[in-house]
Design a protein around this motif. Structure first.
Motif, short mmCIF file in Angstrom:
data_model
loop_
_atom_site.label_atom_id
_atom_site.label_comp_id
_atom_site.label_asym_id
_atom_site.label_seq_id
_atom_site.Cartn_x
_atom_site.Cartn_y
_atom_site.Cartn_z
N PRO A 137 -10.74 -0.72 1.74
CA PRO A 137 -10.49 -1.03 0.32
C PRO A 137 -9.01 -0.88 -0.06
N VAL A 138 -8.35 0.12 0.52
CA VAL A 138 -6.92 0.31 0.24
C VAL A 138 -6.13 -0.88 0.77
N ASP A 186 9.92 0.64 -5.76
CA ASP A 186 10.58 -0.31 -4.85
C ASP A 186 10.15 -0.09 -3.40
N CYS A 187 8.87 0.24 -3.22
CA CYS A 187 8.33 0.45 -1.88
C CYS A 187 7.45 -0.74 -1.51
N HIS A 188 7.79 -1.40 -0.43
CA HIS A 188 7.05 -2.59 0.01
C HIS A 188 6.54 -2.45 1.44
N HIS A 189 6.64 -1.26 1.99
CA HIS A 189 6.16 -1.01 3.35
C HIS A 189 5.28 0.25 3.33
N VAL A 190 4.06 0.11 3.83
CA VAL A 190 3.08 1.19 3.75
C VAL A 190 2.42 1.37 5.12
N CYS A 191 2.13 2.62 5.45
CA CYS A 191 1.46 2.93 6.71
C CYS A 191 0.34 3.92 6.44
N MET A 192 -0.79 3.74 7.14
CA MET A 192 -1.92 4.65 6.99
C MET A 192 -2.75 4.66 8.27
N GLU A 193 -3.62 5.67 8.37
CA GLU A 193 -4.51 5.77 9.51
C GLU A 193 -5.73 4.86 9.31
N SER A 194 -6.31 4.42 10.42
CA SER A 194 -7.56 3.66 10.35
C SER A 194 -8.73 4.64 10.37
N VAL A 211 -5.58 8.74 3.74
CA VAL A 211 -6.74 8.14 3.08
C VAL A 211 -8.00 8.95 3.35
N HIS A 212 -8.72 9.25 2.28
CA HIS A 212 -10.00 9.93 2.36
C HIS A 212 -11.06 9.09 1.66
N LYS A 213 -12.27 9.57 1.67
CA LYS A 213 -13.36 8.81 1.05
C LYS A 213 -13.16 8.66 -0.45
N SER A 214 -12.77 9.73 -1.12
CA SER A 214 -12.70 9.71 -2.58
C SER A 214 -11.29 9.70 -3.15
N PHE A 215 -10.28 9.91 -2.31
CA PHE A 215 -8.92 9.92 -2.83
C PHE A 215 -7.91 9.52 -1.74
N VAL A 216 -6.73 9.16 -2.21
CA VAL A 216 -5.61 8.80 -1.34
C VAL A 216 -4.40 9.59 -1.77
N VAL A 217 -3.73 10.22 -0.82
CA VAL A 217 -2.46 10.89 -1.09
C VAL A 217 -1.33 10.00 -0.58
N ALA A 218 -0.42 9.63 -1.47
CA ALA A 218 0.68 8.74 -1.11
C ALA A 218 2.01 9.48 -1.22
N VAL A 219 2.82 9.33 -0.20
CA VAL A 219 4.17 9.90 -0.18
C VAL A 219 5.17 8.78 0.07
N ILE A 220 6.14 8.66 -0.81
CA ILE A 220 7.22 7.68 -0.64
C ILE A 220 8.50 8.41 -0.31
N LYS A 269 2.05 11.30 -4.87
CA LYS A 269 1.05 11.20 -5.93
C LYS A 269 -0.32 11.00 -5.30
N ARG A 270 -1.32 11.46 -6.02
CA ARG A 270 -2.70 11.35 -5.53
C ARG A 270 -3.48 10.37 -6.41
N PHE A 271 -4.28 9.51 -5.76
CA PHE A 271 -5.05 8.50 -6.48
C PHE A 271 -6.51 8.55 -6.03
N SER A 272 -7.39 8.17 -6.95
CA SER A 272 -8.79 8.00 -6.59
C SER A 272 -8.95 6.69 -5.81
N THR A 273 -10.09 6.51 -5.15
CA THR A 273 -10.30 5.29 -4.37
C THR A 273 -11.11 4.24 -5.13
N PHE A 274 -11.34 4.46 -6.44
CA PHE A 274 -11.92 3.39 -7.24
C PHE A 274 -10.93 2.24 -7.35
N ARG A 275 -11.45 1.05 -7.55
CA ARG A 275 -10.61 -0.16 -7.54
C ARG A 275 -9.43 -0.05 -8.51
N ALA A 276 -9.71 0.37 -9.74
CA ALA A 276 -8.65 0.45 -10.75
C ALA A 276 -7.56 1.43 -10.32
N ASP A 277 -7.95 2.52 -9.70
CA ASP A 277 -6.96 3.52 -9.27
C ASP A 277 -6.16 3.03 -8.07
#
Length: 207
Positions: free
Chosen positions: A75-76, A60-68, A17-26, A40-48
């Motif tokens: 917001p994420v 089919d991913c229901h478990h997520v982990c990220m840094e604080s 997680v970054h200020k303006s984007f999130v990189v997600a790996v499943i 995939k990479r996503f913006s941190t705006f609400r819609a994204d």
């Protein structure tokens, strides 16, 4: 010889997680034991962030982990909380990410691997109701502290200007003191009678 870590979660995601984007790996383990990876990479705006949530569910991913990371994870977390079985937030020092050149994809993959193998420690995140109450109480505390600071600043201004209202009134923010201060600041000439007219009949100050 050391055995490889045992996979606890067949399907899980790591988020960098970054200020303006999130990189997600499943990463998911098939019945044949092969590991499939999508990212995939996503913006941190609400819609994204909502697109991120939908993308996780589609895979089919229901478990997520990220840094604080600072406040950026909040917001994420707010968007994913109700849709996931678990959204784990970890202190960065517990993830032991590899040192060296920064690589968002590798960091997200590393978080995912540690999480899938049961090698992450979750930070305590209260439920949404408690978080909302906490924000309100902290905001109230901030306003009370600010009001106290403004009150002290007002008394100091009066003191250095040779007005000893705080020696006459127990609270210079009450109506009588407020009227006297306005009278003083008006710049118009005034008498003792004008000041006494500002004092309420219920005021305990000496008249």
């Amino acid at each position: 010889m050391n055995s490889s870590p045992q996979t606890v979660l067949p399907v899980a995601s790591g988020l960098d997680v970054h200020k303006s984007f999130v990189v997600a790996v499943i990463k998911s383990t098939s019945n044949q034991g092969t590991v499939n990876t999508v990212k995939k990479r996503f913006s941190t705006f609400r819609a994204d962030l909502e697109d991120l949530r939908d993308w996780l569910l589609q895979n089919d991913c229901h478990h997520v982990c990220m840094e604080s990371t600072g406040k950026y994870w909040i917001p994420v977390y707010n968007v994913l909380e109700s849709a996931m079985n678990e959204v784990r937030v970890c202190n960065p020092k517990w993830l032991s990410l590899e040192k060296g050149e920064k690589d968002d994809n590798k960091d997200a993959a590393r978080i995912c691997d540690l999480y899938r193998n049961g090698m992450t420690k979750s930070s305590y995140i209260p439920n949404k109701q408690i978080r909302t109450l906490r924000e309100l109480t902290r905001l109230r505390q901030k306003y009370v502290q600010q009001r106290t600071s403004d009150h002290n600043r007002l008394i100091n201004c009066l003191t250095v200007s040779n007005y000893k209202l705080d020696m006459v009134f127990s609270n210079v923010r009450r109506r009588s003191a407020f009227l006297i201060i306005n009278l003083i600041l008006s710049g118009e000439p005034y008498t003792d009678e004008d000041i006494l007219k500002c004092v309420s009949s219920r005021c305990k100050a000496p008249r």
